[in-house]
Design a protein around this motif. Structure first.
Motif, PDB file in Angstrom:
ATOM      1  N   TYR A  34     -23.746  44.290  16.091  1.00 21.64           N
ATOM      2  CA  TYR A  34     -22.226  43.914  15.925  1.00 21.64           C
ATOM      3  C   TYR A  34     -21.211  44.471  16.948  1.00 21.64           C
ATOM      4  N   PHE A  37     -19.138  41.721  18.811  1.00 19.89           N
ATOM      5  CA  PHE A  37     -18.241  41.245  17.752  1.00 19.89           C
ATOM      6  C   PHE A  37     -16.968  42.210  17.412  1.00 19.89           C
ATOM      7  N   ALA A  38     -17.385  43.189  17.261  1.00 22.31           N
ATOM      8  CA  ALA A  38     -16.125  44.361  17.141  1.00 22.31           C
ATOM      9  C   ALA A  38     -15.293  44.319  18.376  1.00 22.31           C
ATOM     10  N   THR A  41     -13.009  41.491  18.652  1.00 19.85           N
ATOM     11  CA  THR A  41     -11.698  41.460  17.904  1.00 19.85           C
ATOM     12  C   THR A  41     -11.069  42.430  18.552  1.00 19.85           C
ATOM     13  N   CYS A  42     -11.258  43.565  18.943  1.00 23.33           N
ATOM     14  CA  CYS A  42     -10.420  44.852  19.245  1.00 23.33           C
ATOM     15  C   CYS A  42      -9.760  44.134  20.586  1.00 23.33           C
ATOM     16  N   GLU A  77     -19.300  40.356   8.151  1.00 28.18           N
ATOM     17  CA  GLU A  77     -18.454  40.204   9.535  1.00 28.18           C
ATOM     18  C   GLU A  77     -17.017  40.052   9.101  1.00 28.18           C
ATOM     19  N   LYS A  81     -14.734  42.697  10.361  1.00 29.60           N
ATOM     20  CA  LYS A  81     -13.448  42.590  11.094  1.00 29.60           C
ATOM     21  C   LYS A  81     -12.095  43.171  10.556  1.00 29.60           C
ATOM     22  N   ARG A  82     -12.070  43.120   9.136  1.00 29.36           N
ATOM     23  CA  ARG A  82     -10.937  43.751   8.761  1.00 29.36           C
ATOM     24  C   ARG A  82     -10.616  45.102   8.981  1.00 29.36           C
ATOM     25  N   ILE A  85      -9.437  45.293  12.693  1.00 27.50           N
ATOM     26  CA  ILE A  85      -8.090  45.196  12.813  1.00 27.50           C
ATOM     27  C   ILE A  85      -7.408  46.312  12.276  1.00 27.50           C
ATOM     28  N   GLU A 151      -5.373  35.675  13.531  1.00 24.55           N
ATOM     29  CA  GLU A 151      -5.645  36.022  12.068  1.00 24.55           C
ATOM     30  C   GLU A 151      -5.078  35.322  10.931  1.00 24.55           C
TER      31      GLU A 151
END
Length: 199
Positions: A34, A37-38, A41-42, A77, A81-82, A85, A151
């Motif tokens: 991940y 993916f992380a 997101t960041c 995921e 994701k939360r 964030i 989001e």
């Protein structure tokens, strides 16, 4: 009789169970699975890749520390994701003394059109190019824009998450959209000119 070698592949359930035991091999497997993916997101909240990687690293420390709170009946995921964030928001809180939040009166003077983001202007621009412009935004604009547009949080939720007023949230979203519209318009025109020169 020919015996088949037992597969060395580790199932997702085994990875989770390993992380619950604080097994470093399982934690590495989860991270490798991940990491992109992380980071992606960041990136929506960071000024550059270095900052995004720092946020993601901090986020994974929280993931490993709180893994027992993950509800395995829900998509991993979404939970990850939360956390990412929230980690980005924590980053802003640590640097809140450096962040300038615009007020609503200023924002009311900045014109932008929501329809701009739905028309032909964005047809020939890639997600990476849009991200490049988002990262150019001031920290306050970038945070509100990502939380709202990407989001889907409302201004009341954003205000609570960032510790600001709803008017400041609306203000920064307005200014963020106006800046992005201006930058993207100029960029698209520039790319069109380059294309025509080579025709």
């Amino acid at each position: 009789m020919i015996f088949k070698r037992k597969s060395s592949a580790t199932t997702w359930q085994e990875v989770l169970e390993g992380c619950l035991r604080r097994d470093t091999k399982a934690q590495r497997q989860l991270y490798e699975r991940y990491a992109n993916f992380a980071k992606n997101t960041c990136l929506r909240y960071a000024q550059n890749e270095v900052e995004a990687e720092e946020m993601a690293s901090d986020g994974f420390l929280k993931v490993f520390d709180k893994i027992e709170k993950y509800d395995s009946t829900q998509p991993f995921e979404g939970w990850l994701k939360r956390i990412m964030i929230n980690t980005a928001i924590d980053h802003y809180r640590r640097n809140s003394h450096k962040i300038s939040w615009s007020d609503l009166d200023e924002a009311s003077q900045v014109p932008y059109s929501d329809s701009y983001y739905k028309d032909e202007h964005l047809v020939n621009i890639t997600a990476d190019e849009i991200m490049m412009f988002v990262q150019r935004l001031p920290a306050s604009y970038r945070a509100v824009f990502s939380l709202s547009v990407v989001e889907g949080y409302n201004h009341n939720e954003i205000a609570e998450m960032l510790g600001i007023s709803e008017s400041a949230s609306r203000s920064n979203l307005s200014k963020a959209k106006a800046k992005l519209q201006s930058w993207i318009s100029a960029y698209v025109i520039q790319q069109d000119e380059i294309t025509h020169k080579h025709e």
